[in-house]
Design an enzyme around this catalytic site. Structure first.
Site, PDB file in Angstrom:
ATOM      1  N   ASN A  51      -2.589   0.369   7.168  1.00 15.75           N
ATOM      2  CA  ASN A  51      -1.722  -0.792   7.535  1.00 15.75           C
ATOM      3  C   ASN A  51      -0.614  -1.577   5.883  1.00 15.75           C
ATOM      4  OD1 ASN A  51      -3.605  -1.465   5.885  1.00 15.75           O
ATOM      5  ND2 ASN A  51      -5.066  -3.164   7.225  1.00 15.75           N
ATOM      6  N   THR A  72      -5.893  -6.929  10.697  1.00 18.13           N
ATOM      7  CA  THR A  72      -6.352  -5.349  10.013  1.00 18.13           C
ATOM      8  C   THR A  72      -5.248  -4.068  10.865  1.00 18.13           C
ATOM      9  OG1 THR A  72      -7.763  -6.182   9.262  1.00 18.13           O
ATOM     10  CG2 THR A  72      -7.978  -4.263   8.638  1.00 18.13           C
ATOM     11  N   HIS A  84      -1.825  -5.210   1.322  1.00 18.78           N
ATOM     12  CA  HIS A  84      -3.584  -6.152   1.551  1.00 18.78           C
ATOM     13  C   HIS A  84      -3.235  -7.618   1.045  1.00 18.78           C
ATOM     14  CE1 HIS A  84      -7.194  -7.219  -0.296  1.00 18.78           C
ATOM     15  NE2 HIS A  84      -6.251  -7.981  -1.192  1.00 18.78           N
ATOM     16  N   PHE A 123     -15.311   3.616   8.016  1.00 17.92           N
ATOM     17  CA  PHE A 123     -14.149   4.627   7.313  1.00 17.92           C
ATOM     18  C   PHE A 123     -13.941   4.610   6.027  1.00 17.92           C
ATOM     19  CE2 PHE A 123     -13.954  -0.428   7.954  1.00 17.92           C
ATOM     20  CZ  PHE A 123     -13.256  -0.363   6.539  1.00 17.92           C
ATOM     21  N   LYS A 161       0.641  -1.655   0.148  1.00 18.65           N
ATOM     22  CA  LYS A 161       0.037  -0.441   0.105  1.00 18.65           C
ATOM     23  C   LYS A 161       0.433   1.265   0.092  1.00 18.65           C
ATOM     24  CE  LYS A 161      -3.808  -2.064   2.164  1.00 18.65           C
ATOM     25  NZ  LYS A 161      -5.014  -2.261   3.777  1.00 18.65           N
ATOM     26  N   GLU A 212     -10.069 -10.952  -7.699  1.00 16.84           N
ATOM     27  CA  GLU A 212      -8.577  -9.792  -6.810  1.00 16.84           C
ATOM     28  C   GLU A 212      -7.583  -9.725  -7.825  1.00 16.84           C
ATOM     29  OE1 GLU A 212      -9.909  -8.917  -2.139  1.00 16.84           O
ATOM     30  OE2 GLU A 212      -8.068  -9.765  -2.851  1.00 16.84           O
ATOM     31  N   ARG A 262      -1.838 -14.900   5.069  1.00 15.89           N
ATOM     32  CA  ARG A 262      -2.906 -13.852   5.827  1.00 15.89           C
ATOM     33  C   ARG A 262      -1.517 -13.929   6.981  1.00 15.89           C
ATOM     34  NH1 ARG A 262      -7.341 -10.412   4.370  1.00 15.89           N
ATOM     35  NH2 ARG A 262      -7.535 -10.467   6.346  1.00 15.89           N
ATOM     36  N   TYR A 293     -12.536  -2.523  -3.117  1.00 18.73           N
ATOM     37  CA  TYR A 293     -13.298  -2.305  -1.635  1.00 18.73           C
ATOM     38  C   TYR A 293     -14.718  -1.989  -1.860  1.00 18.73           C
ATOM     39  CZ  TYR A 293      -8.245  -2.447   0.311  1.00 18.73           C
ATOM     40  OH  TYR A 293      -7.145  -3.105   0.830  1.00 18.73           O
ATOM     41  N   ARG A 332       2.652  -6.094   9.237  1.00 20.57           N
ATOM     42  CA  ARG A 332       1.834  -4.925   9.264  1.00 20.57           C
ATOM     43  C   ARG A 332       1.912  -4.260  10.841  1.00 20.57           C
ATOM     44  NH1 ARG A 332      -4.988  -6.933   7.164  1.00 20.57           N
ATOM     45  NH2 ARG A 332      -4.918  -5.651   5.857  1.00 20.57           N
TER      46      ARG A 332
HETATM   47  P1  DAT Z   1      -7.724  -6.257   5.555  1.00 24.70           P
HETATM   48  O1  DAT Z   1      -7.988  -5.882   4.731  1.00 24.70           O
HETATM   49  O2  DAT Z   1      -7.446  -7.353   6.909  1.00 24.70           O
HETATM   50  O3  DAT Z   1      -8.303  -7.725   4.989  1.00 24.70           O
HETATM   51  P2  DAT Z   1     -10.596  -5.238   5.630  1.00 24.70           P
HETATM   52  O4  DAT Z   1     -11.338  -6.643   4.637  1.00 24.70           O
HETATM   53  O5  DAT Z   1     -11.821  -5.894   6.999  1.00 24.70           O
HETATM   54  O6  DAT Z   1      -9.025  -6.116   6.464  1.00 24.70           O
HETATM   55  O7  DAT Z   1     -10.722  -4.083   5.301  1.00 24.70           O
HETATM   56  C1  DAT Z   1      -9.868  -3.673   4.619  1.00 24.70           C
HETATM   57  C2  DAT Z   1      -9.758  -2.354   5.089  1.00 24.70           C
HETATM   58  O8  DAT Z   1     -10.263  -1.370   4.763  1.00 24.70           O
HETATM   59  C3  DAT Z   1      -8.458  -2.645   5.744  1.00 24.70           C
HETATM   60  O9  DAT Z   1      -7.002  -3.423   5.424  1.00 24.70           O
HETATM   61  C4  DAT Z   1      -8.199  -0.785   6.579  1.00 24.70           C
HETATM   62  C5  DAT Z   1      -9.575  -0.867   5.920  1.00 24.70           C
HETATM   63  N1  DAT Z   1     -10.414  -1.641   7.284  1.00 24.70           N
HETATM   64  C6  DAT Z   1     -10.961  -2.010   7.746  1.00 24.70           C
HETATM   65  N2  DAT Z   1     -11.550  -2.159   8.952  1.00 24.70           N
HETATM   66  C7  DAT Z   1     -11.300  -0.223   9.326  1.00 24.70           C
HETATM   67  C8  DAT Z   1     -11.430   0.009  10.439  1.00 24.70           C
HETATM   68  N3  DAT Z   1     -12.297  -0.314  11.483  1.00 24.70           N
HETATM   69  N4  DAT Z   1     -11.120   1.435  10.222  1.00 24.70           N
HETATM   70  C9  DAT Z   1     -10.898   1.657   9.651  1.00 24.70           C
HETATM   71  N5  DAT Z   1     -10.424   1.616   8.622  1.00 24.70           N
HETATM   72  C10 DAT Z   1     -10.313   0.208   8.477  1.00 24.70           C
HETATM   73 MG    MG Z   2     -10.437  -7.788   3.052  1.00 24.52          MG
END
Ligand code: DAT
Ligand code: MG
Length: 142
Positions: A114, A93, A117, A59, A11, A128, A87, A51, A104
């Site tokens: 973070n 996350t 991805h 968020f 990222k 993806e 993962r 996304y 991370r």
């Molecule tokens: P991951 O990237 O671990 O698969 P996710 O699919 O739930 O997590 O979310 C995608 C992205 O969105 C994540 O990398 C960062 C952002 N994100 C997720 N939850 C968040 C939160 N509670 N506050 C802010 N950003 C968030």
């Molecule tokens: Mg995810």
């Protein structure tokens, strides 16, 4: 266990911090083969589409803004049990909750910024990978 492919994204914060090499080193050290790789300056439409499952979340605007701050590096990584295995090395996350030694934990700033991805299921990996790469751009080698 089967050989799988997963989509990784390095990222914008990690690209800006010149951590592309350090992160790719972790992928290779963990036994992943890089079978596709490109740098992409995401458009707003590309970021939103990638996304889309999160578009109603509070968020989402922050996530979109972050993803447009610098290019990303998209990679297809191949390994036995790649999706789960990636993962594990990526970490949770929220970098604050991510296990010590995960990408991370080491390169993430907060739950939005973070560093990386990774796909979360075979179905999302297929979607993806196709989002960033034509089939002809994904290689196979021993
Ligand atoms: P991951 O990237 O671990 O698969 P996710 O699919 O739930 O997590 O979310 C995608 C992205 O969105 C994540 O990398 C960062 C952002 N994100 C997720 N939850 C968040 C939160 N509670 N506050 C802010 N950003 C968030
Ligand atoms: Mg995810």
């Amino acid at each position: 266990m089967a050989i799988e492919r997963t989509l990784s994204i390095i990222k914008p914060n990690a690209v800006s911090a010149r951590k592309i090499g350090a992160i790719i080193q972790r992928f290779e050290a963990a036994g992943f083969s890089i079978v596709a790789c490109k740098m992409v300056k995401l458009t707003e439409e590309q970021a939103q589409g990638f996304y889309a499952e999160h578009k109603e979340r509070d968020f989402f605007p922050r996530l979109m803004q972050f993803l447009l701050t610098a290019p990303v590096v998209a990679l297809v990584l191949e390994k036995e049990n790649a999706i789960e295995s990636y993962r594990e090395i990526m970490g949770a996350t929220d970098p604050e909750s991510a296990a010590t030694g995960t990408i991370r934990a080491d390169y993430g700033q907060n739950v939005t910024i973070n560093a990386v991805h990774g796909s979360d299921s075979p179905e999302s990996a297929a979607r993806e990978i196709a989002y960033f790469f034509a089939e002809s751009e994904v290689n196979s080698y021993e």
